[in-house]
Write a protein that holds these residues in place. Sequence first.
Motif, PDB file in Angstrom:
ATOM      1  N   ALA A 443       0.932  -1.323  -0.044  1.00 20.27           N
ATOM      2  CA  ALA A 443       0.176   0.010  -0.010  1.00 20.27           C
ATOM      3  C   ALA A 443       0.997   1.354   0.015  1.00 20.27           C
ATOM      4  O   ALA A 443       0.568   2.295  -0.769  1.00 20.27           O
ATOM      5  CB  ALA A 443      -0.986  -0.001   1.201  1.00 20.27           C
ATOM      6  N   ASP A 444       1.788   1.073   0.918  1.00 12.60           N
ATOM      7  CA  ASP A 444       2.866   2.300   0.720  1.00 12.60           C
ATOM      8  C   ASP A 444       3.535   2.600  -0.595  1.00 12.60           C
ATOM      9  O   ASP A 444       3.404   3.668  -1.060  1.00 12.60           O
ATOM     10  CB  ASP A 444       3.978   2.169   1.845  1.00 12.60           C
ATOM     11  N   ILE A 445       3.835   1.468  -1.319  1.00 11.20           N
ATOM     12  CA  ILE A 445       4.323   1.906  -2.582  1.00 11.20           C
ATOM     13  C   ILE A 445       3.516   2.000  -3.637  1.00 11.20           C
ATOM     14  O   ILE A 445       3.723   3.312  -4.233  1.00 11.20           O
ATOM     15  CB  ILE A 445       5.030   0.354  -3.240  1.00 11.20           C
ATOM     16  N   ALA A 446       2.091   1.663  -3.418  1.00 12.00           N
ATOM     17  CA  ALA A 446       1.038   2.151  -4.467  1.00 12.00           C
ATOM     18  C   ALA A 446       0.715   3.581  -3.977  1.00 12.00           C
ATOM     19  O   ALA A 446       0.462   4.370  -5.002  1.00 12.00           O
ATOM     20  CB  ALA A 446      -0.291   1.356  -4.101  1.00 12.00           C
ATOM     21  N   ARG A 447       1.076   4.158  -2.736  1.00 16.26           N
ATOM     22  CA  ARG A 447       0.657   5.306  -2.477  1.00 16.26           C
ATOM     23  C   ARG A 447       1.537   6.587  -3.279  1.00 16.26           C
ATOM     24  O   ARG A 447       1.297   7.433  -3.644  1.00 16.26           O
ATOM     25  CB  ARG A 447       0.478   5.649  -0.963  1.00 16.26           C
ATOM     26  N   ARG A 449       3.573   5.798  -5.660  1.00 11.24           N
ATOM     27  CA  ARG A 449       3.551   5.727  -6.897  1.00 11.24           C
ATOM     28  C   ARG A 449       2.391   6.765  -7.436  1.00 11.24           C
ATOM     29  O   ARG A 449       2.418   7.132  -8.710  1.00 11.24           O
ATOM     30  CB  ARG A 449       3.419   4.353  -7.590  1.00 11.24           C
ATOM     31  N   HIS A 450       1.221   6.630  -6.928  1.00 14.10           N
ATOM     32  CA  HIS A 450       0.023   7.467  -7.285  1.00 14.10           C
ATOM     33  C   HIS A 450       0.220   8.749  -6.969  1.00 14.10           C
ATOM     34  O   HIS A 450       0.001   9.776  -7.861  1.00 14.10           O
ATOM     35  CB  HIS A 450      -1.004   7.133  -6.207  1.00 14.10           C
ATOM     36  N   ARG A 453       2.624   9.982  -9.861  1.00 10.17           N
ATOM     37  CA  ARG A 453       1.938  10.360 -10.934  1.00 10.17           C
ATOM     38  C   ARG A 453       0.946  11.462 -10.831  1.00 10.17           C
ATOM     39  O   ARG A 453       0.986  12.196 -11.903  1.00 10.17           O
ATOM     40  CB  ARG A 453       1.044   9.046 -11.133  1.00 10.17           C
ATOM     41  N   GLN A 454       0.545  11.926  -9.786  1.00 11.75           N
ATOM     42  CA  GLN A 454      -0.380  13.174  -9.779  1.00 11.75           C
ATOM     43  C   GLN A 454       0.516  14.412 -10.009  1.00 11.75           C
ATOM     44  O   GLN A 454       0.315  15.267 -10.736  1.00 11.75           O
ATOM     45  CB  GLN A 454      -1.040  13.036  -8.279  1.00 11.75           C
ATOM     46  N   ARG A 456       3.430  14.380 -11.593  1.00 13.30           N
ATOM     47  CA  ARG A 456       4.022  14.334 -12.803  1.00 13.30           C
ATOM     48  C   ARG A 456       2.862  14.790 -14.044  1.00 13.30           C
ATOM     49  O   ARG A 456       3.134  15.502 -14.708  1.00 13.30           O
ATOM     50  CB  ARG A 456       4.033  12.858 -13.437  1.00 13.30           C
TER      51      ARG A 456
ATOM     52  N   GLN B  43      -5.044   1.914  -0.667  1.00 15.37           N
ATOM     53  CA  GLN B  43      -4.313   2.543  -1.784  1.00 15.37           C
ATOM     54  C   GLN B  43      -4.339   1.902  -3.129  1.00 15.37           C
ATOM     55  O   GLN B  43      -3.560   1.891  -3.653  1.00 15.37           O
ATOM     56  CB  GLN B  43      -2.719   2.790  -1.229  1.00 15.37           C
ATOM     57  N   GLN B  45      -6.510   2.791  -5.338  1.00 10.85           N
ATOM     58  CA  GLN B  45      -6.791   3.983  -5.916  1.00 10.85           C
ATOM     59  C   GLN B  45      -7.777   3.853  -7.013  1.00 10.85           C
ATOM     60  O   GLN B  45      -7.827   4.208  -8.189  1.00 10.85           O
ATOM     61  CB  GLN B  45      -5.547   4.548  -6.645  1.00 10.85           C
ATOM     62  N   LYS B 103      -8.225 -10.730  -4.214  1.00 10.26           N
ATOM     63  CA  LYS B 103      -7.012  -9.824  -4.675  1.00 10.26           C
ATOM     64  C   LYS B 103      -6.546 -10.576  -5.856  1.00 10.26           C
ATOM     65  O   LYS B 103      -6.445 -11.631  -6.392  1.00 10.26           O
ATOM     66  CB  LYS B 103      -5.814  -9.969  -3.513  1.00 10.26           C
ATOM     67  N   CYS B 123      -4.121   3.893 -15.811  1.00  9.09           N
ATOM     68  CA  CYS B 123      -3.601   3.516 -14.613  1.00  9.09           C
ATOM     69  C   CYS B 123      -3.266   4.260 -13.510  1.00  9.09           C
ATOM     70  O   CYS B 123      -2.363   5.075 -13.742  1.00  9.09           O
ATOM     71  CB  CYS B 123      -2.445   2.438 -14.837  1.00  9.09           C
ATOM     72  N   PRO B 124      -3.523   4.098 -12.063  1.00  6.99           N
ATOM     73  CA  PRO B 124      -3.421   5.257 -11.180  1.00  6.99           C
ATOM     74  C   PRO B 124      -2.064   5.077 -10.652  1.00  6.99           C
ATOM     75  O   PRO B 124      -1.392   5.892  -9.927  1.00  6.99           O
ATOM     76  CB  PRO B 124      -4.597   4.979 -10.201  1.00  6.99           C
ATOM     77  N   VAL B 125      -1.594   3.890 -10.673  1.00  2.00           N
ATOM     78  CA  VAL B 125       0.129   3.581 -10.150  1.00  2.00           C
ATOM     79  C   VAL B 125       1.122   3.523 -11.287  1.00  2.00           C
ATOM     80  O   VAL B 125       1.976   2.786 -10.744  1.00  2.00           O
ATOM     81  CB  VAL B 125      -0.142   2.657  -9.083  1.00  2.00           C
ATOM     82  N   ASP B 126       0.865   3.687 -12.350  1.00  2.00           N
ATOM     83  CA  ASP B 126       1.835   3.707 -13.388  1.00  2.00           C
ATOM     84  C   ASP B 126       2.394   2.120 -13.361  1.00  2.00           C
ATOM     85  O   ASP B 126       3.646   1.776 -13.515  1.00  2.00           O
ATOM     86  CB  ASP B 126       3.126   4.629 -13.299  1.00  2.00           C
ATOM     87  N   ALA B 127       1.506   1.268 -13.512  1.00  2.00           N
ATOM     88  CA  ALA B 127       2.030  -0.248 -13.319  1.00  2.00           C
ATOM     89  C   ALA B 127       1.702  -0.630 -14.761  1.00  2.00           C
ATOM     90  O   ALA B 127       1.956  -1.903 -15.031  1.00  2.00           O
ATOM     91  CB  ALA B 127       1.173  -0.920 -12.611  1.00  2.00           C
ATOM     92  N   ILE B 139       2.818  -4.352 -15.170  1.00  3.09           N
ATOM     93  CA  ILE B 139       4.091  -4.911 -13.890  1.00  3.09           C
ATOM     94  C   ILE B 139       3.504  -5.401 -12.807  1.00  3.09           C
ATOM     95  O   ILE B 139       2.821  -4.578 -12.005  1.00  3.09           O
ATOM     96  CB  ILE B 139       4.782  -3.532 -13.790  1.00  3.09           C
ATOM     97  N   GLU B 142       3.422  -4.317  -9.107  1.00  2.00           N
ATOM     98  CA  GLU B 142       2.949  -2.722  -8.765  1.00  2.00           C
ATOM     99  C   GLU B 142       1.424  -2.793  -8.938  1.00  2.00           C
ATOM    100  O   GLU B 142       0.845  -1.593  -8.639  1.00  2.00           O
ATOM    101  CB  GLU B 142       3.740  -1.805  -9.803  1.00  2.00           C
ATOM    102  N   THR B 144      -2.356  -2.756  -8.234  1.00  2.00           N
ATOM    103  CA  THR B 144      -3.078  -2.917  -7.225  1.00  2.00           C
ATOM    104  C   THR B 144      -4.364  -3.499  -7.226  1.00  2.00           C
ATOM    105  O   THR B 144      -5.183  -3.684  -6.431  1.00  2.00           O
ATOM    106  CB  THR B 144      -3.380  -1.520  -6.560  1.00  2.00           C
TER     107      THR B 144
END
Lengths: 551, 185
Positions: A443-447, A449-450, A453-454, A456, B43, B45, B103, B123-127, B139, B142, B144
């Motif tokens: 979750a921390d990694i996803a946060r 990355r999100h 992205r925002q 960027r 998270q 998203q 999941k 994609c909200p997390v660039d995966a 990927i 990454e 979610t």
Amino acid sequence: MRTLHQFHGGVHPPTNKAQSTRTPIAVAPLPSKLVIPFHQHVGNIAKPLVQAGDRVLKGQMIGRPQDGLSSAVHASTSGTVVSIEMDVVAHASGLPDLCAIIVPDGKDEWVPLQGLDYRSASADEVRSALRMAGVVGLGGATFPSDLKLRSGKSKVKTLVLNGAECEPYITCDDMLMRERAAEIIRGAEIMRHVLGAEEVLIGIEDNKPEAIAAMQQAAATSTDHMEVIAVPTLYPGGGAKQLIRVLTGIEVAAGVRSTELGVQCFNVATALSTYRAIQLGEPLLSRIVTVTGNISDAQNFEVLIGTPVNELVALAGVLPDTRHYIMGGPMMGIPLPAATVSVVKATNCIIAASDKLFPPAPPAMPCIRCTRCADVCPAELQPQDLYWFAKAKEFGKAQDYHLFDCIECGACSYVCPSHIPLVQYYRFAKSEIWARENDKKAADIARERHDYRQYRIEREKQEKAEKLAAKEKAALAAKEAQTADGTPAADNAAQQKIQEALALAKQQAAAAKPQNTEQLTPQQQAEIADIEARRARIHEIAQSHVEHPKE
Amino acid sequence: MLSALLVMAAIAIALGAVLGFAAIKFRVEGNPLVDKIDAILPQTQCGQCGYPGCKPYATAIAAEEADINRCPPGGEEGIQKLADLLGKEFKPFGDDMAAPKAKSVAFIDENTCIGCTLCIQACPVDAIAGAAKQMHTIIASECTGCELCVAPCPVDCISMVVIEEKITTWKWKYPVYALSPVSAS
């Protein structure tokens, strides 16, 4: 005489060791097939090096260790790899894992072996050789031994060799010490040399007098300072922390490694494998397995890694009313998901279980808060509190009460008058906590990355806006310039550029000489003149055609 | 009498000044509650809550604009944690909410992908790795599992694959006892 210390708690379950020590270690014959899992150690799975159809030799590496915490896997005999597939392995989950299936050719043909003189080699060379030989802790934890042969911040002073073997039924270390004491001592010498330890303490429970005698005799031949010490028989005296406590009096605190306190502990069978791997270059291909329980001729076998359990127990005469098999002892062992799974590096004992030998546990009753579990807990925990927290899924509280110091020895469940499967609750809580930690990390990694992205997208928007603004500004400036001197400034500049380019092109054309214009025969020159004349005529005609509409 | 009043007034003014100074000096930027709520949210998203991400939903919860039962990926456990944090009653999922799913990760059928980049933009997390007219791929580590890439795909080449339990991710189960029937006599 060394003064021994005591650890907290402990229990005295019936040892049941006599059945399997009557006959010497037998060498198990080649099985019909070998199922060798690539993940037999703590850490990362080994990367397969062979394919279906490959012929392999005994001792050939079939799985290469991947990244830091890992170990190699080898073919236990020569033969053909028939497949690399997912197969059920000796794991409590009963889930399949990647295995190599090898059909032996019966020749038992070795790869060329190369020993290492550990006295002249560097410590790193010895560690690397152990890693490539697939040597892991054979007491059951299967932690890669090369990583344990490192002094941490402080120097290791004492090397403890664990021959306590406290768990009921298991006698593989006992028989190994009786029969192969010299090799164990040679292995201990290598370990001591690499660690730079001053003394070697070999702890053996006092219910193994033959093993103690054999080890004492072998230790006397060593030039190192070695001491074989009989420790009182008390379960779980063979736990690393407990044995260190008994032998040295050092209490290894929660979250502290024993190396930081100057002590390292290895199983006796690991010492023997270390000797074979370093001195002889032999990788870890076999181990001693106690086959006992509901068996007519319980005894110890030297078994190739990958031997199916059903073929092994058939050798010892398994009785027909066997319900299932347990890998390890009755206190800490796990029920095997199937009899077809194979012997792995962690398999110290196979117990055939019948209803008579291991009657199903009576139904669990409510906890009566007798705290007998706390009295016997060797880690000095409060098992009854941990049980409440695990049951209520209050994992944070369980961690506050040091759940992760629990060694899952099962002493608490053994004495519980309400027959509560306490260890099951602790295992459940531990794996839930691990899973949650992993989820949290994800979750921390996803946060992150999100958020990036925002950021960027926002930045790109801003850059675009800036570019647009700059363009508009330039256009405006050009317009202003035009109104100032009457001619479009931008057009002027462009025209100038075109003129410049044309001039340059002309210059280049003049500089370039047509090739092959010299040394021509008169005939060729006449031909060229003729062509030029024709070209000029065509040019003229074309010119008049183009200009024609204008007239 | 008057001097006592003056002394009290002076003390009040002095303390008031200290408090006022502290309020400016130690001012907390943003709402710390939002971060605490955001830490509980999974998270993904995915936007199933009706907000464009976990942080906006956390902000809405903190402002008491949104209910705590609108996050299916967080499961009932997530609702429980939010309820504990905010001192509220546990609330089951609303009927309009999707049920929590196992999941999963997205999977791109690379034979069908036309390289349109629509999923990359979603994609909200660039995966998702790929470029225009180049094959795209997920990927997996990454991803979610938010499913936001599934709908924009013009050739329907993205499917969700449930993550199967492996030996390395297996968990010990909660102890249950098998009840054996006792003959009634």
